[in-house]
Design an enzyme around this catalytic site. Sequence first.
Site, PDB file in Angstrom:
ATOM      1  CD  GLU A  53      -2.893   1.015   2.427  1.00  0.00           C
ATOM      2  OE1 GLU A  53      -2.838   0.072   3.235  1.00  0.00           O
ATOM      3  OE2 GLU A  53      -3.823   1.855   2.421  1.00  0.00           O
ATOM      4  CG  ASN A 200      -9.547  -1.602   1.673  1.00  0.00           C
ATOM      5  OD1 ASN A 200      -9.246  -2.763   1.923  1.00  0.00           O
ATOM      6  ND2 ASN A 200      -9.359  -0.602   2.540  1.00  0.00           N
ATOM      7  CD  GLU A 201     -10.395  -2.549   6.261  1.00  0.00           C
ATOM      8  OE1 GLU A 201     -10.364  -1.469   6.859  1.00  0.00           O
ATOM      9  OE2 GLU A 201      -9.715  -3.536   6.614  1.00  0.00           O
ATOM     10  CE1 TYR A 267      -3.570  -5.993   9.167  1.00  0.00           C
ATOM     11  CE2 TYR A 267      -5.864  -5.378   8.862  1.00  0.00           C
ATOM     12  CZ  TYR A 267      -4.553  -5.409   8.402  1.00  0.00           C
ATOM     13  OH  TYR A 267      -4.239  -4.867   7.181  1.00  0.00           O
ATOM     14  CD  GLU A 323      -6.154  -4.597   4.359  1.00  0.00           C
ATOM     15  OE1 GLU A 323      -6.084  -4.246   5.552  1.00  0.00           O
ATOM     16  OE2 GLU A 323      -6.582  -3.850   3.454  1.00  0.00           O
ATOM     17  CD  GLN A 372       0.201  -2.516   3.902  1.00  0.00           C
ATOM     18  OE1 GLN A 372       0.983  -1.928   3.168  1.00  0.00           O
ATOM     19  NE2 GLN A 372      -0.965  -1.969   4.292  1.00  0.00           N
TER      20      GLN A 372
HETATM   21  O1  AHR Z   1      -3.124  -2.482   6.347  1.00  0.00           O
HETATM   22  C1  AHR Z   1      -3.403  -1.246   6.921  1.00  0.00           C
HETATM   23  C2  AHR Z   1      -4.864  -0.860   6.793  1.00  0.00           C
HETATM   24  O2  AHR Z   1      -5.646  -1.749   7.513  1.00  0.00           O
HETATM   25  C3  AHR Z   1      -5.444  -0.910   5.409  1.00  0.00           C
HETATM   26  O3  AHR Z   1      -5.182   0.231   4.677  1.00  0.00           O
HETATM   27  C4  AHR Z   1      -6.915  -1.027   5.682  1.00  0.00           C
HETATM   28  O4  AHR Z   1      -7.602  -1.679   4.657  1.00  0.00           O
HETATM   29  C5  AHR Z   1      -6.959  -1.792   6.995  1.00  0.00           C
HETATM   30  O5  AHR Z   1      -7.842  -1.264   7.889  1.00  0.00           O
END
Ligand code: AHR
Length: 521
Positions: A53, A200-201, A267, A323, A372
């Site tokens: 990103e 995205n999201e 995450y 992600e 990432q």
């Molecule tokens: O990976 C960092 C961020 O986490 C990304 O930009 C977003 O999609 C997520 O919330």
Amino acid sequence: MRFFTKLLLVLFVFNTILLNAQDNPPKDPNRIIINVDLGRETISKFIYGHFAEHLGHGIYGGIYVGENSTIPNTRGIRNDVVEALKEINPAVVRWPGGCFADTYHWKDGIGPKNQRPSIVNTTWGGVTEDNSFGTHEFLDFCEQIGAEPYICVNVGSGTVQEASEWVEYVNSDAKSPMTELRKKNGRDKPWNVKFWAVGNESWGCGGNMTPDYYTDLYKRFSTYMHGRGLIKVASGGTDPDFDWTETVLKKTQKFRNLVQGYSFHYYTFCHGWNDKTSATQFNENDWFYTMKNTLVMEERLEKHIALMDEYDPQNRIGIMADEWGNWFTVEPGTNPGFLYQQNTLRDAVTAGLYLDIFNNHARRVKMANIAQFVNVLQAMILTKDGQIVKTPSFYVFKMYKVHQDATLLPVNVTCEDYSYDGMTLPSVSASASKDKEGRIHVSLTNIDPHKDKNVEIDLRGSDDLSNASGEIITAPNENDYNDFGQPEKVNIQKFSSFSIKNNILKVDLPSKSVVTIELKK
Ligand code: AHR
């Protein structure tokens, strides 16, 4: 009489012990059954995917330094990073975000660099984005490392026309203003990019939409993103938002040609979004919760898969876990908006858990992208000027690449618990596959930071597999990491603490380790 009472009491106690023993037969500790002859699903190589990103030094400095840099580069892309990344066979790279994607207007990033506008990266640190790394540079990078590109279009602040023209610019061979523009910018042949994410999201940084509103928009965007064989991916909700998933699946049911993938993000935040803690300074409590919260992902993923099985019983829509990874606090002294964190043995151990989960759900999970690639969150590579570091997570990807496009072998794991402060977690995780040459690879992770595990693996339904070799990732301390200018503390070592006889593989699996054993006839 007293003697008779005593006798009754003894009999009662004996009986109770016997009954309890039947209810809870002694656990067969650390036993894994692998049905070598029952493999059906392919572990898509795209599970071994990445994400780059426009965030901190994820692109600028990390991947792209520009043609005039003193750091050796090819058309501005760092040679050392490309060479390192090739070691892990990166299957696919998602770009340009993340949250950045929904602010990105792709036409800003094409044409002569001195004519590209500078903009503010409003999502990540408010820094200037000079657009010197755009579509051509990203696709060049993918070609250099041998990965498929995966582009996320801007739904939040972009238009349907922009998205439609981006696909045409990149993929069409017909004469049109977009393809003429591409040729003028130096690329004659189309790139044929297959993977496209539509926002995205979109529940959050991608526009704060409701699932209904997003699904309607998704259908509009997807309708005008033309091309045969495109894999178009809808944005998922937050990981526990099953309503979002159900809405998207239900409302696109009559439009199945418009959706081929469904994005899922997860995450590990140690104790939670508001209590992330340091990547390198942690205690056993932090270690335990990092493992626990990583394992929660399997339960979430399975609930989404159950919904998909209901609305898409033919298994046509893949889950793209585009992600995932550990999100800790930034390294002291670095920009909080850059998400730069170190990477320790703990990251290697959770990477083993995550990849086992994705492998074992390969029927539905068709892609996964760790967040990432370089210098951001759970990165593969960290850079400092002209130096690079390969992280412990890099080595897990290197070790696990043997599973790419191999046949998943069903595993059944029974194991001892890892106990901490009255809480328990299963200590051993595993996944296994058979590659095209008939080699079996068994990956094992022991999350227990103190105890080695004796694991017995019963390899059923195969000829004699007596030719075995192994690799291990571990280190003396849970928070060991690789640092600039220092010898590596965490990398892949040869592993030989196992034996095999009559297809029973006995492994002495060290504490806090990730191991892969290769078996062949
Ligand atoms: O990976 C960092 C961020 O986490 C990304 O930009 C977003 O999609 C997520 O919330």
